[in-house]
Design an enzyme around this catalytic site. Structure first.
Site, PDB file in Angstrom:
ATOM      1  N   GLU A 140       0.817  -1.408  -0.115  1.00 57.64           N
ATOM      2  CA  GLU A 140       0.117  -0.177  -0.298  1.00 57.64           C
ATOM      3  C   GLU A 140       0.763   1.712   0.065  1.00 57.64           C
ATOM      4  O   GLU A 140       0.550   2.086  -0.490  1.00 57.64           O
ATOM      5  CB  GLU A 140      -1.142  -0.159   1.611  1.00 57.64           C
ATOM      6  CG  GLU A 140      -2.176  -0.864   1.645  1.00 57.64           C
ATOM      7  CD  GLU A 140      -1.375  -2.173   1.965  1.00 57.64           C
ATOM      8  OE1 GLU A 140      -2.455  -2.543   2.695  1.00 57.64           O
ATOM      9  OE2 GLU A 140       0.073  -2.230   2.034  1.00 57.64           O
ATOM     10  N   CYS A 146      -2.429  -3.197   7.819  1.00 53.36           N
ATOM     11  CA  CYS A 146      -2.190  -2.598   8.834  1.00 53.36           C
ATOM     12  C   CYS A 146      -2.272  -1.020   9.330  1.00 53.36           C
ATOM     13  O   CYS A 146      -2.387  -0.518   8.629  1.00 53.36           O
ATOM     14  CB  CYS A 146      -0.060  -3.113   8.823  1.00 53.36           C
ATOM     15  SG  CYS A 146       0.759  -1.649   8.026  1.00 53.36           S
TER      16      CYS A 146
END
Length: 157
Positions: free
Chosen positions: A58, A86
């Protein structure tokens, strides 16, 4: 033959990225960012390869997309990722003002889109993120399961 939805089509592209990570021995997580119906960034996990805790799919995709759009704000973009982000990635998504995240699998050990905490819906943040879950879930789940099974087998030898 069933026609793929746009979410499925773009998740399949994120899966292609995850397979690149898998081939390198990285946790198979892939990400694409879409703007106005087109993929503007692709990335996969590279933590081991880059020797950096920051090299999550990401984060790498957000950096690439920001260069394409020439702005740190990725308003109007959708991020597709094979595993729930996360805390670092969820924070970066909120900071980049990405309005929508589509994910394949929950991450019960580190997920911050609802599994452990939900950073995308904190009332005090100035940006909220729409979340779509379980797109291409089975394919991504089995890839992750196989990866970790192979890793355990290698480590047991």
């Amino acid at each position: 033959m069933k026609r793929l939805t746009d979410d499925e089509k773009f998740m399949k592209e994120a899966i292609k990225q995850a397979k690149k990570a898998y081939a390198l021995g990285e946790v198979p997580i892939g990400c694409v960012i879409v703007y106005e119906g087109k993929i503007i960034a692709r990335a996969y996990n590279r933590r081991i390869t880059d020797k950096s805790a920051l090299s999550h799919a990401e984060i790498l995709a957000i950096k690439k997309a920001s260069k394409v759009i020439e702005d740190w704000r990725l308003e109007g973009c959708t991020l597709y990722v094979t595993l729930e982000p996360c805390q670092m990635c969820a924070g970066a998504i909120v900071q980049a003002r990405i309005p929508k995240v589509v994910m394949a699998c929950d991450n019960p050990k580190a997920g911050c889109a609802g599994s452990i905490i939900d950073m995308f819906h904190v009332d005090k943040f100035n940006h909220q993120v729409e979340v779509v879950k379980d797109v291409c879930h089975d394919e991504c789940s089995s890839m992750l399961t196989n990866f970790f099974k192979e890793l355990r087998n290698r480590n047991d030898r």
